[in-house]
Design a protein around this motif. Structure first.
Motif, mmCIF file in Angstrom:
data_model
loop_
_atom_site.group_PDB
_atom_site.id
_atom_site.type_symbol
_atom_site.label_atom_id
_atom_site.label_comp_id
_atom_site.label_asym_id
_atom_site.label_seq_id
_atom_site.Cartn_x
_atom_site.Cartn_y
_atom_site.Cartn_z
ATOM 1 N N SER A 122 53.536 -16.706 16.680
ATOM 2 C CA SER A 122 53.119 -15.826 15.594
ATOM 3 C C SER A 122 52.265 -14.657 16.057
ATOM 4 O O SER A 122 51.735 -13.919 15.244
ATOM 5 C CB SER A 122 52.343 -16.627 14.541
ATOM 6 N N LYS A 178 46.670 -15.896 8.444
ATOM 7 C CA LYS A 178 46.915 -16.275 9.830
ATOM 8 C C LYS A 178 47.476 -17.694 9.904
ATOM 9 O O LYS A 178 48.396 -17.972 10.681
ATOM 10 C CB LYS A 178 45.625 -16.182 10.645
ATOM 11 N N SER A 233 51.341 -18.870 11.182
ATOM 12 C CA SER A 233 51.503 -19.751 12.333
ATOM 13 C C SER A 233 52.538 -20.840 12.075
ATOM 14 O O SER A 233 52.917 -21.565 12.999
ATOM 15 C CB SER A 233 50.156 -20.393 12.699
ATOM 16 N N TYR A 255 44.050 -25.814 10.044
ATOM 17 C CA TYR A 255 43.776 -24.515 10.674
ATOM 18 C C TYR A 255 42.503 -23.914 10.080
ATOM 19 O O TYR A 255 41.646 -23.412 10.837
ATOM 20 C CB TYR A 255 44.958 -23.573 10.431
#
Length: 205
Positions: A124, A149, A153, A200
């Motif tokens: 990514s 983000k 990913s 994450y």
């Protein structure tokens, strides 16, 4: 994840998507819209585009990231919609049909970039670089940036399942029809994606 985060940390929608709400006064639902497109294709298409273009734009943009690519893919989506209106037989909802075309167009664009080595669906970094360079992103909302983000990913199928469920609030059956999967497959992809996103977010506090 907050409602503020759901807005993808975008300051303002591009002005090209501003529409006149009076256009919808005479159309009650998609059934009437389909009937109108059968009788008056160009007028029906204008209604359809006014109703769905903003949602389609953001659906595509969450996949391709940049405004320019999303705008191009959205325009191509509605060209394909217009050319295929006579082929719509009502086997699914009009919304699902439009989203399916939009999804295929976004994936086609990503596939082309992958072949050109502009983008890798397994890595990514390119998407994240585009996100960080995008003038429409509000970086004052760091949590929302981190959320994007995390989403970027994910593998593409998990991104699709998560975005359509989380942002568009679509049912698993409808998402399955849009992305060419099964209901159980979509449920699995969504929950795996959600778990990955939470991990994450927690790991990047």
């Amino acid at each position: 994840l907050s409602r503020r985060q759901r807005q993808m940390c975008i300051r303002d929608s591009p002005s090209i998507w501003q529409v006149n709400p009076r256009l919808f006064m005479s159309i009650k639902d998609d059934k009437e819209l389909v009937e109108l497109t059968a009788k008056e294709p160009e007028k029906g298409f204008r209604y359809l585009m006014t109703k769905y273009k903003e949602a389609v734009y953001w659906h595509i943009r969450r996949l391709v990231v940049t405004h320019e690519d999303a705008q191009d893919a959205t325009q191509e989506t509605f060209i394909r919609v217009f050319r295929s209106l006579s082929d719509f037989k009502g086997e699914c909802t009009l919304r699902s049909w439009v989203y399916r075309i939009a999804t295929n167009e976004a994936l086609r664009l990503l596939d082309r970039y992958k072949k050109e080595e502009r983008v890798s669906l397994d890595d990514s970094s390119s998407e994240l670089s585009n996100l960080m360079a995008d003038e429409f992103v509000d970086y004052n909302d760091l949590e929302a940036v981190k959320l994007q983000k995390a989403i970027l990913s994910l593998p593409t199928k998990q991104q699709l399942a998560f975005n359509l469920r989380y942002y568009n609030d679509l049912g698993y059956d409808e998402i399955a029809g849009i992305i060419g999967s099964t209901t159980d497959g979509v449920k699995s992809s969504y929950h795996i994606a959600k778990d990955k996103i939470v991990k994450y977010m927690n790991a990047n506090n």
